[in-house]
Write an enzyme that holds these catalytic residues in place. Structure first.
Site, mmCIF file in Angstrom:
data_model
loop_
_atom_site.group_PDB
_atom_site.id
_atom_site.type_symbol
_atom_site.label_atom_id
_atom_site.label_comp_id
_atom_site.label_asym_id
_atom_site.label_seq_id
_atom_site.Cartn_x
_atom_site.Cartn_y
_atom_site.Cartn_z
ATOM 1 N N CYS A 288 23.988 -22.348 -50.945
ATOM 2 C CA CYS A 288 24.208 -23.869 -50.514
ATOM 3 C C CYS A 288 25.159 -23.901 -49.596
ATOM 4 O O CYS A 288 25.449 -24.983 -49.003
ATOM 5 C CB CYS A 288 24.348 -24.527 -51.779
ATOM 6 S SG CYS A 288 25.990 -24.533 -52.255
ATOM 7 N N CYS B 56 29.129 -19.897 -57.527
ATOM 8 C CA CYS B 56 29.378 -21.248 -56.861
ATOM 9 C C CYS B 56 29.170 -22.359 -57.757
ATOM 10 O O CYS B 56 28.366 -22.483 -58.597
ATOM 11 C CB CYS B 56 28.233 -21.402 -55.816
ATOM 12 S SG CYS B 56 28.216 -23.230 -55.002
ATOM 13 N N PHE C 267 39.127 -1.223 -38.049
ATOM 14 C CA PHE C 267 38.259 -0.534 -38.961
ATOM 15 C C PHE C 267 37.507 0.618 -38.268
ATOM 16 O O PHE C 267 37.344 1.801 -38.982
ATOM 17 C CB PHE C 267 37.191 -1.249 -39.416
ATOM 18 C CG PHE C 267 37.283 -2.034 -40.784
ATOM 19 C CD1 PHE C 267 37.289 -1.305 -41.871
ATOM 20 C CD2 PHE C 267 37.729 -3.431 -40.619
ATOM 21 C CE1 PHE C 267 37.611 -2.067 -43.130
ATOM 22 C CE2 PHE C 267 38.195 -4.134 -41.477
ATOM 23 C CZ PHE C 267 37.937 -3.454 -42.910
ATOM 24 N N ARG C 268 37.297 0.644 -36.938
ATOM 25 C CA ARG C 268 36.484 1.847 -36.368
ATOM 26 C C ARG C 268 37.601 2.852 -35.701
ATOM 27 O O ARG C 268 37.195 3.803 -35.389
ATOM 28 C CB ARG C 268 35.655 1.161 -35.079
ATOM 29 C CG ARG C 268 34.405 0.391 -35.752
ATOM 30 C CD ARG C 268 33.559 0.097 -34.811
ATOM 31 N NE ARG C 268 32.447 -0.544 -35.696
ATOM 32 C CZ ARG C 268 32.384 -1.953 -35.914
ATOM 33 N NH1 ARG C 268 33.478 -2.728 -35.805
ATOM 34 N NH2 ARG C 268 31.345 -2.335 -36.872
ATOM 35 N N THR D 103 44.869 -5.598 -32.931
ATOM 36 C CA THR D 103 45.957 -4.466 -33.512
ATOM 37 C C THR D 103 47.293 -4.679 -33.104
ATOM 38 O O THR D 103 48.175 -4.481 -33.834
ATOM 39 C CB THR D 103 45.384 -3.260 -32.956
ATOM 40 O OG1 THR D 103 45.229 -3.266 -31.525
ATOM 41 C CG2 THR D 103 43.912 -2.602 -33.436
ATOM 42 N N HIS E 282 30.861 -12.021 -35.881
ATOM 43 C CA HIS E 282 30.990 -11.266 -37.068
ATOM 44 C C HIS E 282 31.403 -12.405 -38.208
ATOM 45 O O HIS E 282 31.862 -11.766 -39.129
ATOM 46 C CB HIS E 282 31.741 -10.064 -37.063
ATOM 47 C CG HIS E 282 31.035 -9.131 -36.125
ATOM 48 N ND1 HIS E 282 31.859 -8.007 -35.820
ATOM 49 C CD2 HIS E 282 29.964 -9.075 -35.363
ATOM 50 C CE1 HIS E 282 31.030 -7.268 -34.939
ATOM 51 N NE2 HIS E 282 29.767 -7.986 -34.717
ATOM 52 N N ASN F 252 40.800 -2.762 -22.014
ATOM 53 C CA ASN F 252 40.771 -1.979 -22.942
ATOM 54 C C ASN F 252 41.540 -0.737 -23.026
ATOM 55 O O ASN F 252 41.626 -0.144 -21.961
ATOM 56 C CB ASN F 252 39.372 -1.596 -23.289
ATOM 57 C CG ASN F 252 38.878 -1.196 -24.787
ATOM 58 O OD1 ASN F 252 39.609 -1.974 -25.576
ATOM 59 N ND2 ASN F 252 38.454 -0.169 -24.867
ATOM 60 N N ALA G 9 38.369 -5.555 -31.645
ATOM 61 C CA ALA G 9 39.766 -5.343 -32.484
ATOM 62 C C ALA G 9 40.970 -5.129 -31.725
ATOM 63 O O ALA G 9 42.069 -5.428 -32.343
ATOM 64 C CB ALA G 9 39.376 -4.169 -33.470
ATOM 65 N N SER H 201 37.630 -4.359 -26.560
ATOM 66 C CA SER H 201 36.247 -4.028 -27.398
ATOM 67 C C SER H 201 35.890 -2.848 -26.880
ATOM 68 O O SER H 201 35.845 -2.442 -25.668
ATOM 69 C CB SER H 201 35.351 -5.138 -27.185
ATOM 70 O OG SER H 201 34.098 -4.741 -27.825
HETATM 71 ZN ZN ZN Z 1 26.071 -22.867 -54.058
#
Ligand code: ZN
Length: 254
Positions: free
Chosen positions: A137, A159, A39-40, A32, A126, A225, A28, A200
């Site tokens: 599907c 869907c 989020f954290r 930023t 993620h 970081n 993240a 991170s």
């Molecule tokens: Zn589908």
């Protein structure tokens, strides 16, 4: 930055120059600086304003699904308009130059692809929030179409192909890690001679296992970081600075 010695930046530049197969691992913190809240992180992020939807709840409840779409399409989520910053651009340059081989990312904002990196070289642990998929599907749906549908009808319908549940293509809380991406991330980690963590906090496993693995196999490990991380003690270099400035300096695109 002026007051401090720049030994760490010079060392970062030297390590990047000496490496042949760099793998980046981004979280993240790199986004930023493009205005996407973490989020954290406390106070500043969306965390305090809204609880993220649990996967099981999303699948089980039509009401929760529609509430989740409403937040997405009516909220002031900055992800829609965010642009890559200097950090993304520096990484893209190293990929273009053939120095870096892949970016493993915890982010879902598509900014590495937006910075010009081929999607095949971006491994999204993620998922991706810029499009949606049918959970049954796997048919892909573009957000712009779903937004139009939501605006016109007040809901996102099931869907059209199979009647299954449509969800954004992120890995939600409570959803399993994607096997293919985990395998690809491991393959690239095994190949690298320099593993660079960018933005991170390295507290989310299994993702945080990749820098450990790289280091165990003899690659150099760099962590860029703003805050300390649990792996700082095993890193060859730790840089606690702003990401965009740091990477653009080290890559020479200032
Ligand atoms: Zn589908």
């Amino acid at each position: 930055m002026k007051q401090r010695t720049t030994d760490d930046l010079e060392e970062l530049r030297r390590l990047l120059e000496a490496a042949h197969r760099i793998v980046f691992f981004t979280g993240a913190g790199i986004s930023t600086e493009s205005g996407i809240p973490d989020f954290r992180s406390h106070g500043t992020g969306l965390w305090t304003k809204m609880q993220p939807t649990q996967f099981q709840d999303f699948v089980a409840s039509e009401a929760i699904r529609q509430e989740s779409w409403r937040r997405r399409f009516t909220g002031e989520r900055s992800i829609e308009n965010a642009k890559p910053n200097k950090g993304h651009e520096a990484i893209a340059k190293l990929i273009r130059d053939g120095k870096a081989i892949a970016v493993i990312t915890q982010n879902v904002d598509n900014l590495h692809q937006d910075s010009g990196i081929d999607p095949s070289q971006v491994i999204e642990l993620h998922g991706n929030a810029s499009y949606a998929k049918c959970l049954d599907c796997q048919t892909r749906y573009e957000m712009i179409d779903l937004k139009r549908q939501f605006t016109d009808t007040g809901r996102v319908a099931p869907c059209g192909e199979c009647g299954g549940v449509i969800k954004n293509a992120t890995i939600s809380f409570g959803q399993a890690m994607p096997e293919r991406e985990m395998r690809r991330a491991q393959e690239q980690t095994l190949r690298c001679d320099l593993f660079v963590v960018v933005g991170s906090s390295l507290v989310v496993y299994p993702a945080a296992g990749f820098p450990e693995l790289a280091k165990q196999l003899g690659a150099k490990l760099v962590i860029v970081n703003r805050e300390p991380t649990p792996l700082d003690s095993i890193a060859d270099l730790v840089v606690h600075r702003e990401i965009g400035q740091t990477l653009s300096f080290a890559v020479g695109i200032n």
